[in-house]
Design a protein around this motif. Sequence first.
Motif, short mmCIF file in Angstrom:
data_model
loop_
_atom_site.label_atom_id
_atom_site.label_comp_id
_atom_site.label_asym_id
_atom_site.label_seq_id
_atom_site.Cartn_x
_atom_site.Cartn_y
_atom_site.Cartn_z
N LYS A 75 0.71 -1.35 -0.17
CA LYS A 75 -0.06 -0.07 -0.06
C LYS A 75 0.66 1.49 -0.36
O LYS A 75 0.68 2.38 -0.62
CB LYS A 75 -1.54 -0.07 0.87
CG LYS A 75 -2.25 -1.12 1.07
CD LYS A 75 -2.93 -0.66 2.32
CE LYS A 75 -3.97 -2.31 3.20
NZ LYS A 75 -4.71 -1.78 3.33
N ARG A 76 2.13 1.06 0.70
CA ARG A 76 3.03 2.20 0.73
C ARG A 76 3.32 2.77 -0.47
O ARG A 76 3.76 3.89 -1.13
CB ARG A 76 4.08 2.11 1.79
CG ARG A 76 4.47 3.44 1.99
CD ARG A 76 5.93 3.45 3.49
NE ARG A 76 6.88 1.51 3.29
CZ ARG A 76 6.05 0.53 3.73
NH1 ARG A 76 5.25 0.92 5.23
NH2 ARG A 76 6.62 0.03 4.25
N GLU A 114 1.57 4.39 -2.56
CA GLU A 114 0.99 5.52 -2.11
C GLU A 114 2.19 6.51 -2.84
O GLU A 114 2.22 7.43 -3.21
CB GLU A 114 0.42 5.70 -0.82
CG GLU A 114 -0.30 5.62 -0.19
CD GLU A 114 -0.19 5.48 1.58
OE1 GLU A 114 0.51 6.14 1.48
OE2 GLU A 114 -1.01 5.22 1.52
N ASN A 115 3.31 6.40 -2.96
CA ASN A 115 5.00 6.72 -3.82
C ASN A 115 4.69 6.35 -4.67
O ASN A 115 5.69 6.61 -5.79
CB ASN A 115 5.58 5.51 -2.83
CG ASN A 115 5.92 5.83 -1.45
OD1 ASN A 115 6.34 6.79 -0.90
ND2 ASN A 115 6.61 4.12 -1.16
#
Length: 438
Positions: A214-215, A218-219
């Motif tokens: 998920k990170r 986002e990145n």
Amino acid sequence: MRLLKRIFILVLFIGIGGMGWYFAKPLFQDLAGRERPIPTVLVRRGDVDVKIHTVGELRAVKSAMLTAPSVWGGGSLQILKLGKTGSFCKAGEVVIEIDPSEQEYHAEQEKSELDQAEEQITKAKADAAVQASQDQLDLLHTRFEVRRAELEVSRNELVSAIDAKKNDLNLEEARRRLVQLEKDVYSRAASSQASIAVMEAARDRARLSLAEAKRNIENMVVKAPLPGLVAVRDNMDAGGGFFGATLPEYREGDMVFPGRAIAQVLDLEQMELQARIDEIDRANLNAGQPITLQVESLPGQSFEGKVKVIAGMASRGEFFMGNVVRQFETTFEIKKPDSRLRPGVTARVVIIGDSLKSVLFLPRQALFDQEGVQIAYIKNSGRFEPREVQVKQRTESQVVIDGLAEGTEVAMVRPEGKKEKSSQPAPAPTPALGGAAQ
């Protein structure tokens, strides 16, 4: 007839030319025998302003590098959106957007593994609870058997020796079964807890992988950490491995490896100038000295600043460019940056040094280096004599000296005509801010 006429004309011209050479030859010989006058200059006393001219490049004091995110599994990423070079962005504005489809697929996989691990843990805990209940029931039954065998042994005085021996054996067997059962119950409980711990570790690992996926999603959206000018970097993977190939900038649709620098955000509020100062001018340079600079892209406009930082060690110049003079990296601060200034633009700098009062000076061309000694040729009774001169200070056009009297006539070239290493280095760039050192 015509042939004779042509021959006559040719003989006439030859005769005129020969007579001309006969009368002009002494004149040419006289001119050739004369010595050319040697240019001279007088030693003067006055004020000398120490100024240093150099060329540097503008750069932003604050900048932020925007890179492709480091993602799980590596591989290449595709650029979906990219800001243009020269465009302005605000803090928090999206500059780069990467295709997140692969990371979304990884996130779905990690979510599935997490759900599976949760189900396995729930089932393992339920099985462990059922097994614990069964073990407690077996322990109760075995303890009852032991108690009953103990009661039978207590009646041994009333039964025969054979029955008494059987009762003792039954009690011993019941106790052995109870001890073994207690060990088995403890072992099964420990095994169940270990299995559950392993499953919980797998669940935690899946949970962390899901959070990382998920990170990474986002990145895939890279935002500007500060406001400024966008400068897209060259695509280092587009050259095909050929040395010297012209590299294009990154564009939308290009593939990029994780961690590659894609663009840079330059803060235009604070600008500085980076330049190199020759070793011979280092003695005239100090931090805090005022400067004036002129940018090539803004002709006719000057900006003020000061010397900010001077490198502690000299570096050798570009050998392949023919410059082997040691130079000092120097940074100059611009007091009031203009919004039209751009990083990477060339600027000409004049560093204003001290003003030397009432000193003797000569042009740099009037001194010559002879085996490490600075000499000047003094005119005396129509002849030029070499004399050692002490150099106290140098500028780009003058040399402050000691050892000669004011008004002494000095040759600008070596009278003997022999090749001599002049004290004047390679000519500096023509100043763009008007006027050489006084």
